[in-house]
Write a protein that holds these residues in place. Structure first.
Motif, short mmCIF file in Angstrom:
data_model
loop_
_atom_site.label_atom_id
_atom_site.label_comp_id
_atom_site.label_asym_id
_atom_site.label_seq_id
_atom_site.Cartn_x
_atom_site.Cartn_y
_atom_site.Cartn_z
N VAL A 2 0.83 -1.19 0.00
CA VAL A 2 0.00 0.00 0.00
C VAL A 2 0.88 1.25 0.00
N GLN A 3 0.56 2.19 -0.88
CA GLN A 3 1.31 3.43 -0.96
C GLN A 3 0.97 4.34 0.23
N ARG A 4 2.00 4.77 0.96
CA ARG A 4 1.79 5.66 2.09
C ARG A 4 1.72 7.12 1.65
N TYR A 5 0.86 7.87 2.32
CA TYR A 5 0.77 9.32 2.10
C TYR A 5 0.78 9.99 3.49
N ILE A 6 1.83 10.73 3.75
CA ILE A 6 1.96 11.42 5.03
C ILE A 6 2.12 12.92 4.77
N ALA A 7 1.26 13.70 5.38
CA ALA A 7 1.37 15.16 5.28
C ALA A 7 1.92 15.73 6.58
N HIS A 8 2.78 16.70 6.45
CA HIS A 8 3.32 17.40 7.61
C HIS A 8 2.94 18.88 7.50
N PHE A 9 2.24 19.39 8.50
CA PHE A 9 1.83 20.80 8.54
C PHE A 9 2.63 21.53 9.61
N ASP A 10 3.06 22.74 9.30
CA ASP A 10 3.80 23.54 10.26
C ASP A 10 3.37 25.00 10.13
N LEU A 11 2.88 25.57 11.21
CA LEU A 11 2.48 26.97 11.22
C LEU A 11 3.74 27.84 11.17
N ASP A 12 3.84 28.68 10.16
CA ASP A 12 5.06 29.46 9.94
C ASP A 12 5.27 30.51 11.01
N SER A 13 6.47 30.49 11.64
CA SER A 13 6.81 31.49 12.67
C SER A 13 5.59 31.74 13.54
N PHE A 14 5.05 30.66 14.10
CA PHE A 14 3.74 30.67 14.72
C PHE A 14 3.53 31.81 15.71
N PHE A 15 4.44 31.94 16.67
CA PHE A 15 4.24 32.96 17.70
C PHE A 15 4.27 34.37 17.11
N VAL A 16 5.19 34.58 16.18
CA VAL A 16 5.26 35.88 15.52
C VAL A 16 3.99 36.13 14.71
N SER A 139 2.49 26.04 6.21
CA SER A 139 3.11 25.30 5.11
C SER A 139 2.91 23.80 5.33
N PHE A 140 2.96 23.04 4.23
CA PHE A 140 2.92 21.59 4.38
C PHE A 140 3.80 20.91 3.35
N GLY A 141 4.21 19.71 3.72
CA GLY A 141 4.90 18.82 2.80
C GLY A 141 4.14 17.51 2.76
N LEU A 142 4.03 16.92 1.59
CA LEU A 142 3.35 15.63 1.43
C LEU A 142 4.34 14.65 0.82
N ALA A 143 4.47 13.47 1.44
CA ALA A 143 5.43 12.48 0.96
C ALA A 143 5.00 11.10 1.42
N ASN A 159 4.95 29.81 3.96
CA ASN A 159 3.56 29.79 3.51
C ASN A 159 3.37 29.14 2.14
N GLY A 160 3.94 27.94 2.00
CA GLY A 160 3.81 27.22 0.74
C GLY A 160 3.58 25.74 0.96
N TYR A 161 3.65 24.97 -0.10
CA TYR A 161 3.49 23.52 0.03
C TYR A 161 4.25 22.80 -1.07
N LEU A 162 4.58 21.54 -0.79
CA LEU A 162 5.42 20.77 -1.71
C LEU A 162 5.06 19.29 -1.60
N TYR A 163 4.92 18.66 -2.74
CA TYR A 163 4.62 17.23 -2.79
C TYR A 163 5.81 16.49 -3.39
N VAL A 164 6.38 15.56 -2.61
CA VAL A 164 7.45 14.70 -3.10
C VAL A 164 6.80 13.39 -3.54
N HIS A 165 6.70 13.19 -4.82
CA HIS A 165 6.00 12.02 -5.36
C HIS A 165 6.72 10.73 -4.97
N PRO A 166 5.96 9.67 -4.75
CA PRO A 166 6.55 8.37 -4.41
C PRO A 166 7.62 7.97 -5.42
N GLY A 167 8.75 7.52 -4.91
CA GLY A 167 9.85 7.13 -5.78
C GLY A 167 10.84 8.25 -6.05
N MET A 168 10.49 9.48 -5.69
CA MET A 168 11.35 10.64 -5.96
C MET A 168 12.06 11.13 -4.69
#
Length: 392
Positions: A2-16, A139-143, A159-168
């Motif tokens: 089964v192909q895994r999909y994990i997203a990571h979210f991070d609030l940018d400079s949250f306290f600021v 921001s988030f990353g998906l891998a 404040n962006g996002y990026l998807y690293v496709h499986p195998g890459m």
């Protein structure tokens, strides 16, 4: 498989970012949130401050040397906790499985969900919903795993996002600086540079055995990470355990002073356990049971903390609201829930050399000599007025 999909979210400079919402005039300026100028540490800084070399966990004195024109804020802890909970509620309402890694960081496991929707588009939509409802940059990353997703998030900021496709994964990691890998600290980084390893791809020029000779067991683990291999799992939010303690008294207790003494002792105990788990709590609960077995409990959300005094203040407030004065008590209990990792956030607004280090010293003594080696004065019964104290 089964192909895994994990997203990571991070609030940018949250306290600021929260401070900018409170005061829009701060937008675009060099802002530092943290402790005192002389003894504190940087909890967060704006991107304008980062351009001068300021970063989180840096001594505040050094930060102000690098960026003397920065606006220094002590921060509003309650607001950070409030916004963190708002984001948590948004994610909890949509995500099939998520982990709150810290006050401003989340992992979401979307494995198997590709049967029902496009994981990438779903993650984009969730990010937009968070922005719409909170006005906070995120921001988030998906891998295919947690490590690559986290690194992708760092690359997607601000404040962006990026998807690293499986195998890459390996191709994505190869050109990045080797210290982009979580866990590569200063000492390891220095050792790798001495081996002419500057990029993650350079790691794969060496065999796992060679890396082990230089770095110990971590060497083979690092070789796997450079290939984009990571097996960490997303821990479900609902599986997070509480820390609690209860005391059923041998005889019903009417003495309110004694009850307060027990409340202090129990809160101190659960706070110690909290710090041993390297967590902060965002919710405190108190339970009281009376002789007729009537049981009442009440909980309170608080700013995330691991400090005895802050947890005790909440527990005391709850006790005062629950306790029926003049009524004997059969059982008293204290419980902590809503955990996040402590990290630098545990001593955001106190001097680093004061409260955080004080608790570390206290816990070190307890770990060496036992939990009862140190106790607050309020937990030690005072001698009665008509009985002379025992000689030391």
């Amino acid at each position: 498989m089964v192909q895994r999909y994990i997203a990571h979210f991070d609030l940018d400079s949250f306290f600021v970012s929260v401070e900018v919402l409170r005061d829009p005039s701060l937008k675009g300026k060099a802002v530092i949130v943290g402790g005192s100028p002389e003894r504190g540490v940087v909890a967060a800084c704006s991107y304008a401050a980062r351009k001068f070399g300021v970063h989180s966990a840096m001594p505040m004195k050094r930060a102000l040397q690098l960026c003397p024109h920065a606006i220094l804020l002590k921060g509003t802890r309650g607001e950070y906790s409030r916004y963190s909970r708002i984001v948590t509620e948004i994610i909890a309402a949509k995500a099939p499985l998520f982990e709150k890694a810290s006050i401003d960081e989340f992992y979401i496991d979307l494995t198997g969900m590709d049967k029902y929707f496009n994981p990438y588009q779903w993650t984009i939509d969730l990010r937009q919903e968070i922005i719409d409802k909170t006005e906070l940059p995120i921001s988030f990353g998906l891998a295919a795993n947690k490590m690559v997703a986290k690194i992708a998030t760092d690359e997607a900021k601000p404040n962006g996002y990026l998807y690293v496709h499986p195998g890459m994964e390996q191709a994505f990691l190869a050109p990045l600086a080797v210290n982009k890998i979580p866990g590569v600290g200063k000492q390891t980084f220095t050792t790798l540079q001495a081996m002419s390893i500057y990029k993650i791809g350079d790691i794969l020029k060496f065999t796992p055995e060679t890396l082990e000779r230089k770095l110990g067991k971590y060497g083979s683990e690092l070789h796997q990470k450079a290939q984009g291999i990571h097996h960490g799992v997303v821990t479900a939010e609902h599986e997070a355990k509480s820390i609690s303690t209860e005391n059923t008294f041998h005889e019903n207790v009417l003495d309110e002073e004694y009850l307060h003494m027990q409340l202090v002792r129990m809160t101190e105990r659960v706070a110690y356990e909290l710090r041993q788990d390297e967590k902060m709590a965002g919710c405190v609960a108190v339970k009281i049971r009376y002789p007729d077995f009537t049981t009442t409990s009440k909980q309170m959300t608080i700013s995330y903390t691991f400090s005895d005094d802050e947890l005790l203040q909440a527990a005391t407030d709850l006790f005062q609201k629950l306790y029926k004065k003049g009524t004997p008590v059969r059982l008293l209990g204290v419980r902590l829930t809503d955990f996040v990792s402590d990290g630098v956030q545990g001593n955001l607004f106190v001097d680093a050399d004061k409260k955080a280090n004080l608790y570390k010293a206290i816990d070190d003594v307890k770990n060496k000599f036992g939990k009862q080696a140190l106790n607050k004065a309020r937990t030690v019964p005072l001698p009665k007025k008509d009985v002379p104290p025992e000689e030391e």
